[in-house]
Design a protein around this motif. Sequence first.
Motif, PDB file in Angstrom:
ATOM      1  N   ILE A 146       5.480  -0.276  -5.577  1.00  0.00           N
ATOM      2  CA  ILE A 146       6.445   0.809  -5.511  1.00  0.00           C
ATOM      3  C   ILE A 146       7.839   0.214  -5.682  1.00  0.00           C
ATOM      4  N   PHE A 147       8.527   0.649  -6.715  1.00  0.00           N
ATOM      5  CA  PHE A 147       9.891   0.181  -6.962  1.00  0.00           C
ATOM      6  C   PHE A 147      10.783   1.400  -7.162  1.00  0.00           C
ATOM      7  N   ASN A 148      11.769   1.598  -6.287  1.00  0.00           N
ATOM      8  CA  ASN A 148      12.781   2.613  -6.500  1.00  0.00           C
ATOM      9  C   ASN A 148      14.036   2.215  -5.736  1.00  0.00           C
ATOM     10  N   ALA A 149      15.083   3.021  -5.866  1.00  0.00           N
ATOM     11  CA  ALA A 149      16.369   2.677  -5.254  1.00  0.00           C
ATOM     12  C   ALA A 149      16.310   2.672  -3.728  1.00  0.00           C
ATOM     13  N   GLU A 150      15.385   3.420  -3.135  1.00  0.00           N
ATOM     14  CA  GLU A 150      15.284   3.533  -1.680  1.00  0.00           C
ATOM     15  C   GLU A 150      14.446   2.431  -1.042  1.00  0.00           C
ATOM     16  N   ALA A 151      13.418   2.004  -1.748  1.00  0.00           N
ATOM     17  CA  ALA A 151      12.505   1.033  -1.130  1.00  0.00           C
ATOM     18  C   ALA A 151      11.682   0.313  -2.190  1.00  0.00           C
ATOM     19  N   GLY A 153       7.927  -1.632  -2.186  1.00  0.00           N
ATOM     20  CA  GLY A 153       6.757  -1.809  -1.327  1.00  0.00           C
ATOM     21  C   GLY A 153       5.500  -2.073  -2.113  1.00  0.00           C
ATOM     22  N   VAL A 154       4.481  -2.410  -1.365  1.00  0.00           N
ATOM     23  CA  VAL A 154       3.150  -2.599  -1.927  1.00  0.00           C
ATOM     24  C   VAL A 154       2.194  -1.748  -1.110  1.00  0.00           C
ATOM     25  N   LEU A 155       1.434  -0.917  -1.792  1.00  0.00           N
ATOM     26  CA  LEU A 155       0.392  -0.129  -1.148  1.00  0.00           C
ATOM     27  C   LEU A 155      -0.924  -0.848  -1.391  1.00  0.00           C
ATOM     28  N   VAL A 156      -1.548  -1.282  -0.318  1.00  0.00           N
ATOM     29  CA  VAL A 156      -2.812  -2.020  -0.408  1.00  0.00           C
ATOM     30  C   VAL A 156      -3.934  -1.057  -0.051  1.00  0.00           C
ATOM     31  N   ALA A 157      -4.839  -0.861  -0.991  1.00  0.00           N
ATOM     32  CA  ALA A 157      -5.978   0.029  -0.754  1.00  0.00           C
ATOM     33  C   ALA A 157      -7.107  -0.786  -0.143  1.00  0.00           C
ATOM     34  N   HIS A 158      -7.359  -0.567   1.132  1.00  0.00           N
ATOM     35  CA  HIS A 158      -8.475  -1.248   1.786  1.00  0.00           C
ATOM     36  C   HIS A 158      -9.780  -0.557   1.449  1.00  0.00           C
ATOM     37  N   ASP A 159      -9.758   0.760   1.353  1.00  0.00           N
ATOM     38  CA  ASP A 159     -10.978   1.517   1.046  1.00  0.00           C
ATOM     39  C   ASP A 159     -10.571   2.878   0.487  1.00  0.00           C
ATOM     40  N   GLU A 164      -8.298   4.433   3.371  1.00  0.00           N
ATOM     41  CA  GLU A 164      -7.648   3.491   4.291  1.00  0.00           C
ATOM     42  C   GLU A 164      -6.668   2.622   3.509  1.00  0.00           C
ATOM     43  N   PHE A 165      -5.411   2.577   3.988  1.00  0.00           N
ATOM     44  CA  PHE A 165      -4.350   1.866   3.285  1.00  0.00           C
ATOM     45  C   PHE A 165      -3.472   1.084   4.249  1.00  0.00           C
ATOM     46  N   VAL A 166      -2.769   0.099   3.693  1.00  0.00           N
ATOM     47  CA  VAL A 166      -1.664  -0.558   4.367  1.00  0.00           C
ATOM     48  C   VAL A 166      -0.488  -0.511   3.392  1.00  0.00           C
ATOM     49  N   LEU A 167       0.634   0.013   3.864  1.00  0.00           N
ATOM     50  CA  LEU A 167       1.854   0.025   3.069  1.00  0.00           C
ATOM     51  C   LEU A 167       2.773  -1.041   3.637  1.00  0.00           C
ATOM     52  N   GLN A 168       3.173  -1.977   2.788  1.00  0.00           N
ATOM     53  CA  GLN A 168       4.108  -3.032   3.199  1.00  0.00           C
ATOM     54  C   GLN A 168       5.445  -2.764   2.537  1.00  0.00           C
ATOM     55  N   VAL A 169       6.471  -2.553   3.360  1.00  0.00           N
ATOM     56  CA  VAL A 169       7.808  -2.256   2.851  1.00  0.00           C
ATOM     57  C   VAL A 169       8.728  -3.395   3.271  1.00  0.00           C
TER      58      VAL A 169
END
Length: 169
Positions: A146-151, A153-159, A164-169
């Motif tokens: 995820i690339f934008n002016a606000e943030a 991040g990486v969205l990791v799809a566990h399943d 089930e996800f983990v979003l790392q910002v």
Amino acid sequence: MYLLSDLEHFVSPVSVAHFSQYKLTMLLLKRLENLGFQICAPESLEGNEQSCEKKIMMGHECVSIDASNDFVTVTASSIIKGKRVEQNIHCNILIGTDGAGSTVRKLVGIEMRGEKDLQKLVSVHFFSKDLGQFLLKENPGMLFFIFNAEAIGVLVAHDLRQGEFVLQV
């Protein structure tokens, strides 16, 4: 000659996967229970300053360490019935596995080597079946950037099927 589809099995006998920390912790605790360890909550050890042999002490924080020639005494703190309680634990060996900001390492006076604070991330673990189903149909994958002016991040799809996800910002 190897085909690209064979490369994954040539490099490793298993495929790449993301596995949630809480699931790994549950598997490790189950394995330790099968080896005869007892999983202990703070309340089960209240007032007990005896040996903690074969006990996994959940919900405790190491607050001091005193090493002598005979043994190591660790003072552990926990919250019991809303009150902070400390207890002494005697052991032969203490292993600090509490990460880069290790309290254990700091208490015994060992400096961290290498670069500090390579990144500062916030990880958010969440479930969304709708997002999982959408990505499964439209754009299946494991990592979404995820690339934008606000943030950033990486969205990791566990399943994706379970959402089930983990979003790392």
